[in-house]
Design a protein around this motif. Sequence first.
Motif: not given
Length: 345
Positions: A138-156
């Motif tokens: 879950l991309c729940g870290v403050a400051g995360t963007t939708v783009s970040d969530c899409y990427g390898p650090g989160y949803k990949d």
Amino acid sequence: MKQHGRTTFSPMCGLLALGLIGCGSAEDAFEPTEDAPPGTSRAALTAYEQAALDTANNAASCTPLGNFYWEIGNAAGTLYGIPRGSGVSATTVMPIASASKWLYAGAYVQSKGYANLTADEKKRLNFTSGYIDESTTLCGVAGTTVSDCYGPGYKDVSYRSLQNGRFFYNGGHMQKLALDDIGARKGTGVASVMDWINARLGTTLPESDSDVAPAGGFSGSAAHYRVFLMKLLSNQYELSSKLTVDSVPAWEGGTNVSYTPWTAAGQAYYGLGHWIEGETVSGVWTVTGHSSAGAFGFYPWVNAARNRYMLLARSRQLGGDAEGEKSRVCAQAIRKAYELGVAQP
């Protein structure tokens, strides 16, 4: 169907473009009455409300669920609400998991206009695009963007060509859609994801850092979500008249189904960001309603005739995907009791 002094509507058809589905049966619409607002004494309840209350408290499908809030209503508002147990009311905010999908789909179609949707956009909304996430983080870290969530650090999220055109229930389809549309937005603050959602839906859903995962990261209450359902019923959205369009088989063993969490008996279809429920009558599969159950147990629903909505709000985050199905079964039992005036076992 006998109803307690309330107006009835004519039947309307909900045809899926698959050649398999017949008209949804006519269901009586309820008009608001002064019978008994939620929280009144047993003596003030109608027989229909009492049957619903007894079912919520005693039915075999409801007693294992813990505390929850259930309500039924129409485009004008709530008709009857039941807080079962303590700690959960119409205004209790909770993570709604996959109930987010219906909200995001509604906002996206509203922003683009259904007539302007491309074939690829429709496939991302009915989960046949081939975009699948590799992680449930879950991309729940403050400051995360939708783009970040899409990427390898989160949803990949990755594209799988062999899944293109096949139903694969997964948030990656919507994550890819959001990346291309609102990729720079964050969960909270200026130009948040929820700012975008609320502006298009006319809702007041609260912000949370996990909103950047639009297929499962939203939070809200029954009171927040009912606004969306009421507007669906009153034809205020592009999606209102499109609940059965672009639908695909979504049950285990259905044509071109790669993965589905649907575990109830019989068929189910998936439209633009929501499930299409039904039953087989005289050999013809017939639409009975539309829903978007969340993995933690939040279950929103509208009937095929689009004159009634229902919600069951609860959050049991350790139960797995089955919690949404458990809520569906309980909620439908309470609805049946309310309509018939007979408590369900």
